[in-house]
Enzyme design. Structure first.
Site, PDB file in Angstrom:
ATOM      1  N   CYS A  73       5.518   5.118  -5.223  1.00 16.81           N
ATOM      2  CA  CYS A  73       5.060   4.238  -4.682  1.00 16.81           C
ATOM      3  C   CYS A  73       5.168   3.989  -3.071  1.00 16.81           C
ATOM      4  O   CYS A  73       6.325   3.794  -2.575  1.00 16.81           O
ATOM      5  CB  CYS A  73       5.086   3.006  -5.237  1.00 16.81           C
ATOM      6  N   CYS A 184      -1.210   5.819  -0.102  1.00 19.95           N
ATOM      7  CA  CYS A 184      -0.951   5.132  -1.349  1.00 19.95           C
ATOM      8  C   CYS A 184      -1.169   6.146  -2.619  1.00 19.95           C
ATOM      9  O   CYS A 184      -2.029   6.817  -2.338  1.00 19.95           O
ATOM     10  CB  CYS A 184      -1.883   3.912  -1.412  1.00 19.95           C
TER      11      CYS A 184
END
Ligand code: DGL
Length: 263
Positions: A73, A184
């Protein structure tokens, strides 16, 4: 220790795009994955909140006997990786950042776009990345609120998603970007749709494969590479296990057991 599992986490299912690269490069490794789906989107949370979730994840994986940790992440990495490295100095920890360096090297138009979360784009770590690598390159950043929620719902190509994405792509394309960074880990799941929406000569860059290579390097250095065979992947979610079981086949090609994450 070599056969111990690797702990991987994300705010939700996005990190499965990274898990797939790890599985491809390191098929002998046993993988544990936590999707903190009860707390998505990290991109709109405070850095303090994310740091606290990072420590919860790290403690959990220590208890599971993990030999390494991967922050699959970008948003969690910019907020929390420095604290984790300080708190667990002996543990191989791999984080991830938007691929500014390779994108700056690849662009021919000199204009690079970055699609990422608000949290990532506002972070000091991202600003430092631009200062360091975006030399002689114009970088157009675009936060994408709402995309993660749709992907979490298992939506990879609805008209509503396409419309949202169109609005986020437009400024990048208008500025002449020929290289778009998917900053992302949820966004690589949109690659098939993105490719329909952009010209063939625009490249999409993400960092999943680079993360897997870095993990390989760190494990090799410490003589921690597993010889296999790997055990079945285990998944935890802080939201509904039923929901994750339902969408997992869309996002993960292997099998795996899904349990509830109660921390
Ligand atoms: N997948 C995450 C990332 O790479 C964040 C998504 C979220 O906002 O929860 O940044």
């Amino acid at each position: 220790m070599r056969e111990a599992p690797i702990g991987v986490f994300d705010s939700g299912v996005g990190g499965l795009s990274v898990l797939a690269e790890i599985k491809r490069l390191l098929p002998n490794e046993s993988l544990l994955y936590v999707a903190d789906c009860g707390n998505i989107p990290y991109g709109e949370k405070t850095p303090e909140f994310i740091r606290q979730r990072c420590s919860v994840m790290a403690e959990f994986f220590v208890k599971q006997g993990a030999k390494a940790l991967v922050l699959a992440c970008n948003t969690a990495t910019v907020a929390g990786v420095a604290d984790l490295r300080r708190d667990y100095p002996q543990w191989p920890i791999v984080g991830m950042e938007p691929a500014v360096k390779p994108a700056a090297a690849a662009t021919r138009s000199g204009v690079v776009g970055v699609l990422a979360t608000t949290g990532t784009l506002q972070s000091a770590k991202f600003a430092a990345l631009l200062d360091r690598f975006a030399i002689d390159v114009r970088v157009i950043t675009q936060p994408c609120p709402g995309l993660v929620e749709l992907i979490e719902a298992g939506d990879l190509h609805s008209p509503a998603l396409r419309q949202l994405l169109h609005g986020y792509l437009e400024p990048l394309l208008a500025a002449g970007c020929d290289t778009i960074i998917l900053g992302c880990t949820h966004y690589p799941f949109l690659k098939p749709l993105l490719k329909q929406m952009i010209a063939d000569d625009i490249s999409l860059i993400d960092t999943g494969a680079a993360v897997a290579r870095q993990l390989h390097r760190l494990l090799a250095e410490r003589e921690l590479l597993a010889s296999g065979p790997s055990r079945e992947a285990q998944f935890w979610t802080s939201a509904s296990p039923e929901h994750l079981r339902n969408i997992l086949p869309l996002l993960w090609s292997g099998s795996g057991v899904v349990q509830e994450f109660l921390l």
